[in-house]
Design a protein around this motif. Structure first.
Motif, PDB file in Angstrom:
ATOM      1  N   ILE A   1      -8.519  95.583  31.475  1.00 57.47           N
ATOM      2  CA  ILE A   1      -7.059  95.720  31.426  1.00 57.47           C
ATOM      3  C   ILE A   1      -6.710  97.180  31.197  1.00 57.47           C
ATOM      4  N   LYS A   2      -7.349  98.048  31.910  1.00 57.33           N
ATOM      5  CA  LYS A   2      -7.026  99.453  31.687  1.00 57.33           C
ATOM      6  C   LYS A   2      -5.659  99.776  32.265  1.00 57.33           C
ATOM      7  N   GLU A   3      -4.976 100.694  31.617  1.00 60.28           N
ATOM      8  CA  GLU A   3      -3.630 101.022  32.084  1.00 60.28           C
ATOM      9  C   GLU A   3      -3.710 101.982  33.268  1.00 60.28           C
ATOM     10  N   GLU A   4      -2.695 101.968  34.088  1.00 60.81           N
ATOM     11  CA  GLU A   4      -2.650 102.930  35.185  1.00 60.81           C
ATOM     12  C   GLU A   4      -1.342 103.693  35.084  1.00 60.81           C
ATOM     13  N   ASP A   5      -0.575 103.746  36.150  1.00 60.95           N
ATOM     14  CA  ASP A   5       0.664 104.500  36.032  1.00 60.95           C
ATOM     15  C   ASP A   5       1.644 103.749  35.138  1.00 60.95           C
ATOM     16  N   SER A   6       2.822 104.340  34.973  1.00 61.99           N
ATOM     17  CA  SER A   6       3.653 103.853  33.885  1.00 61.99           C
ATOM     18  C   SER A   6       4.615 102.743  34.281  1.00 61.99           C
ATOM     19  N   GLY A   7       4.604 102.320  35.508  1.00 65.53           N
ATOM     20  CA  GLY A   7       5.476 101.214  35.894  1.00 65.53           C
ATOM     21  C   GLY A   7       4.900  99.890  35.451  1.00 65.53           C
TER      22      GLY A   7
ATOM     23  N   ASP B   1      -9.309  84.227  39.740  1.00 61.00           N
ATOM     24  CA  ASP B   1      -8.374  83.114  39.739  1.00 61.00           C
ATOM     25  C   ASP B   1      -7.072  83.410  39.014  1.00 61.00           C
ATOM     26  N   VAL B   2      -6.916  84.604  38.511  1.00 64.46           N
ATOM     27  CA  VAL B   2      -5.708  84.883  37.734  1.00 64.46           C
ATOM     28  C   VAL B   2      -4.969  86.102  38.254  1.00 64.46           C
ATOM     29  N   THR B   3      -3.756  86.239  37.785  1.00 67.64           N
ATOM     30  CA  THR B   3      -3.004  87.466  38.014  1.00 67.64           C
ATOM     31  C   THR B   3      -2.825  88.176  36.681  1.00 67.64           C
ATOM     32  N   VAL B   4      -3.036  89.482  36.703  1.00 65.79           N
ATOM     33  CA  VAL B   4      -2.804  90.286  35.511  1.00 65.79           C
ATOM     34  C   VAL B   4      -1.602  91.170  35.779  1.00 65.79           C
ATOM     35  N   ILE B   5      -0.661  91.130  34.887  1.00 61.68           N
ATOM     36  CA  ILE B   5       0.518  91.974  35.052  1.00 61.68           C
ATOM     37  C   ILE B   5       0.656  92.802  33.782  1.00 61.68           C
ATOM     38  N   LYS B   6       0.765  94.111  33.943  1.00 61.23           N
ATOM     39  CA  LYS B   6       0.694  94.930  32.740  1.00 61.23           C
ATOM     40  C   LYS B   6       1.513  96.196  32.854  1.00 61.23           C
ATOM     41  N   THR B   7       1.769  96.759  31.744  1.00 62.11           N
ATOM     42  CA  THR B   7       2.507  98.015  31.730  1.00 62.11           C
ATOM     43  C   THR B   7       2.150  98.813  30.481  1.00 62.11           C
ATOM     44  N   LYS B   8       2.258 100.095  30.632  1.00 62.42           N
ATOM     45  CA  LYS B   8       1.956 101.020  29.542  1.00 62.42           C
ATOM     46  C   LYS B   8       3.223 101.236  28.725  1.00 62.42           C
TER      47      LYS B   8
ATOM     48  N   ASN C   1       6.259 106.723  19.358  1.00 61.89           N
ATOM     49  CA  ASN C   1       6.097 107.983  18.645  1.00 61.89           C
ATOM     50  C   ASN C   1       4.630 108.308  18.330  1.00 61.89           C
ATOM     51  N   ASP C   2       3.925 107.341  17.833  1.00 65.26           N
ATOM     52  CA  ASP C   2       2.579 107.652  17.355  1.00 65.26           C
ATOM     53  C   ASP C   2       1.476 107.106  18.257  1.00 65.26           C
ATOM     54  N   GLY C   3       1.672 107.209  19.526  1.00 66.27           N
ATOM     55  CA  GLY C   3       0.579 106.784  20.387  1.00 66.27           C
ATOM     56  C   GLY C   3       1.084 106.009  21.583  1.00 66.27           C
ATOM     57  N   GLU C   4       0.150 105.459  22.325  1.00 64.88           N
ATOM     58  CA  GLU C   4       0.570 104.656  23.461  1.00 64.88           C
ATOM     59  C   GLU C   4      -0.341 103.459  23.574  1.00 64.88           C
ATOM     60  N   GLY C   5       0.036 102.549  24.412  1.00 63.21           N
ATOM     61  CA  GLY C   5      -0.769 101.346  24.528  1.00 63.21           C
ATOM     62  C   GLY C   5      -0.409 100.604  25.798  1.00 63.21           C
ATOM     63  N   THR C   6      -0.969  99.433  25.933  1.00 61.89           N
ATOM     64  CA  THR C   6      -0.712  98.638  27.120  1.00 61.89           C
ATOM     65  C   THR C   6      -0.384  97.216  26.699  1.00 61.89           C
ATOM     66  N   ILE C   7       0.610  96.641  27.336  1.00 61.94           N
ATOM     67  CA  ILE C   7       0.830  95.218  27.150  1.00 61.94           C
ATOM     68  C   ILE C   7       0.576  94.529  28.482  1.00 61.94           C
ATOM     69  N   ALA C   8       0.012  93.363  28.411  1.00 65.27           N
ATOM     70  CA  ALA C   8      -0.333  92.665  29.644  1.00 65.27           C
ATOM     71  C   ALA C   8      -0.153  91.168  29.473  1.00 65.27           C
TER      72      ALA C   8
END
Lengths: 337, 337
Positions: free
Chosen positions: A272-278, A292-299, A303-310
């Motif tokens: 689940i690595k992040e890519e661009d910011s959309g 068999d699945v779809t992964v939908i994610k965004t970065k 303030n104190d960092g960044e992350g990804t939700i998926a």
DNA sequence: ACGTAGCACTTTGGTAAATGGAGTGCTAAA
DNA sequence: TTTAGCACTCCATTTACCAAAGTGCTACGT
């Protein structure tokens, strides 16, 4: 590949119907909607199949969308949906709760989304191995126990308990910490242990009496920061089991096993690595988690960092709704940070 | 309920055979082992069934142990097994690795056990809500961001990022922290937020100019310690999916779903509460996790707290082996702490 | 009183055949 | 270009059947 209006409409109808029912869609059910006969629909279906947008489960079954079909739907047909009042309300109560830290807000709101959609939510924290050490604190607990705390420039905190083989006077500890602080601050966290070995060790051994035991204690503590994967990229999973109620899995023990195993592995982090910011959508083989699945994610950035939700769900995911939900969260995170 | 020697032997054979094969055990297979005819075995089986120790899956099937049967086996028949060299070796390499913190050692060794047995391992950390605050540290990150770190008397560390609405001079912060430290040290962690409200607030507002914004920041930070369940009792799960390979689940999608859901809930924490300090076995309905599984668990004490380790597996668990494995870990923890 | 041989009976699990239904592709006509 | 009609295919479900495994019971022997 160009589709005329009717073909476009047909694909939309089939994808959306299949998303709703998980059953292959036959031609008869569609005639009324497109105001023509089932034979006509069949012809158009055959064309869409030729384009690779539809598939059959067997020679005389209705059609289901292929991976390419979902992709076409997502790219060209689907319009992001308005959030329903109900969905929005539930999320709003989380974001308007000021006593929660932003981080917890994110986790909590993804939990809500997981419940709302019955897909699996993943929250990936920031990768602290790139952070730089900004301060080291040491708190003595009793005679031979210490707590070392490392704070990074992005506000990440790690700590370890240290047991020293012999008692060491506080003054010695203080001096060691000062030396380490001087030498280590600014070092990326994953380079700390080698820097300790080659730069700090020689100096400590010069200035500090009990250098052996102290060095060993600190070395062990730091060595861990690098090696402990789960601390490097903390992540939260929610709703692993919701998933299993989807009809395409509900009767297939093997598929369930396969997917649950993947959740069990910590490889999710890497798949689940992040890519661009959309908002990125990876359908079936497009993602490295499972075909068999779809992964939908965004970065997200805070303030104190960044992350990804998926979100991880079946390929027949309610794309329009999910996008709206994620978008809403993303906007709220930006507003609050 | 008293069993004679032959009945005892018979129960042992049936339980162990069923544990190994997961198939109902018929009378014929046993005659040679007990040196009598299948008819005799059948009579004895009927008696054991009358006692509630055995069950049939249908009128003419072989026998399987009932819950009570397992219980009788564990209490009266089974002898803890010697650890095989192989099992011991794998665990030994973990415990002899000095660079790991004891906590990580425990987690790692439970992971090994999970792989070895293919059951699910649970490690429950100590419940820090009972700890008392021993020190509060504050590290400024930039103008209006702080990190607050709370260290408890048992070496538990919690931290929160704090964003202040306005910039506050360092001197004010220092003073506030000093005041809080004076008043809060020694307070159990789950009482901190109320103590803040009723004792600290009035005092801060007297001595500190920007007391509004500072108080709010600290209050939010502390309020979280109490409410964030996952931090209160940290736990690790390993091998959720191993489980699913056991034959009694492998073809039953519903059962898989049911159990995976339970792992997904955080209720595990409450259903795996520790009891006395021995190794406790809860078979089927004896545990509050799920009727279809056995939970075997034990408490451990280490220098900086205590916790519980547990294995969750099918009722036809290899009890003798699992007990030996847990016992080995328990002993090693005691030795190292 | 205990053990055992024998037999009738039950249930499972797998395989095969029969059937209805849903849906397609194709052809020929409008 | 559309559509009605029809033959065809495949699935899913039901029914039937059979062999295997195992039981319970009875009657007999020691």
């Amino acid at each position: 590949m160009v589709l005329n209006k009717r073909q476009n409409d047909l694909l939309k109808i089939i994808v959306e119907d299949y998303i709703k029912t998980a059953r292959p869609v036959g031609s008869k059910a569609i005639c009324e909607l497109l105001d023509c006969s089932s034979a006509t629909i069949r012809n158009e279906m055959a064309y869409l199949e030729e384009c690779g947008l539809l598939e059959k489960t067997h020679t005389s079954s209705g059609r289901i969308p292929s991976e390419k079909g979902y992709r076409y739907y997502v790219d060209n047909i689907m319009k992001p949906k308005e959030l329903t009042g109900e969905d929005m309300l539930k999320l709003q109560t989380i974001f308007s709760n000021n006593s929660l830290m932003l981080n917890d807000t994110i986790i909590r709101s993804m939990e809500i989304i997981s419940e709302l959609t019955s897909y699996t939510a993943v929250v990936l924290g920031d990768d602290s191995s790139l952070n730089k050490v900004s301060k080291i604190e040491v708190v003595p607990l009793d005679e031979n126990k210490l707590i070392t705390i490392v704070i990074t420039d992005k506000g990440h905190v790690e700590h370890r308990n240290v047991v020293m083989e012999k008692n060491v006077p506080m003054e010695e500890i203080r001096k060691t910490v000062e030396l380490i602080n001087n030498l280590i601050v600014g070092t990326p966290i994953d380079e700390v242990s080698s820097k300790l070995e080659f730069e700090v060790k020689p100096i400590i051994s010069q200035y500090v009496k009990q250098h052996e035991v102290l060095y060993k204690a600190f070395y062990n503590a730091f060595n861990n920061f690098a090696s402990d994967v789960s601390h490097e990229t903390p992540f939260k999973l929610k709703g692993t089991s919701n998933f299993l109620n989807e009809p395409e899995f509900s009767n297939d023990a093997d598929k369930i096993r396969k997917i649950v195993s993947k959740f069990d592995d910590n490889n999710i982090v890497s798949s689940i690595k992040e890519e661009d910011s959309g908002i990125n959508i990876y359908i079936g083989s497009e993602n490295s988690f499972d075909d068999d699945v779809t992964v939908i994610k965004t970065k997200y950035k805070v303030n104190d960092g960044e992350g990804t939700i998926a979100l991880i769900g079946p390929k027949r995911m309610e794309y329009d709704r999910v996008i709206a939900l994620l978008d809403y969260i993303k906007q709220n995170i930006d507003k609050n940070s």
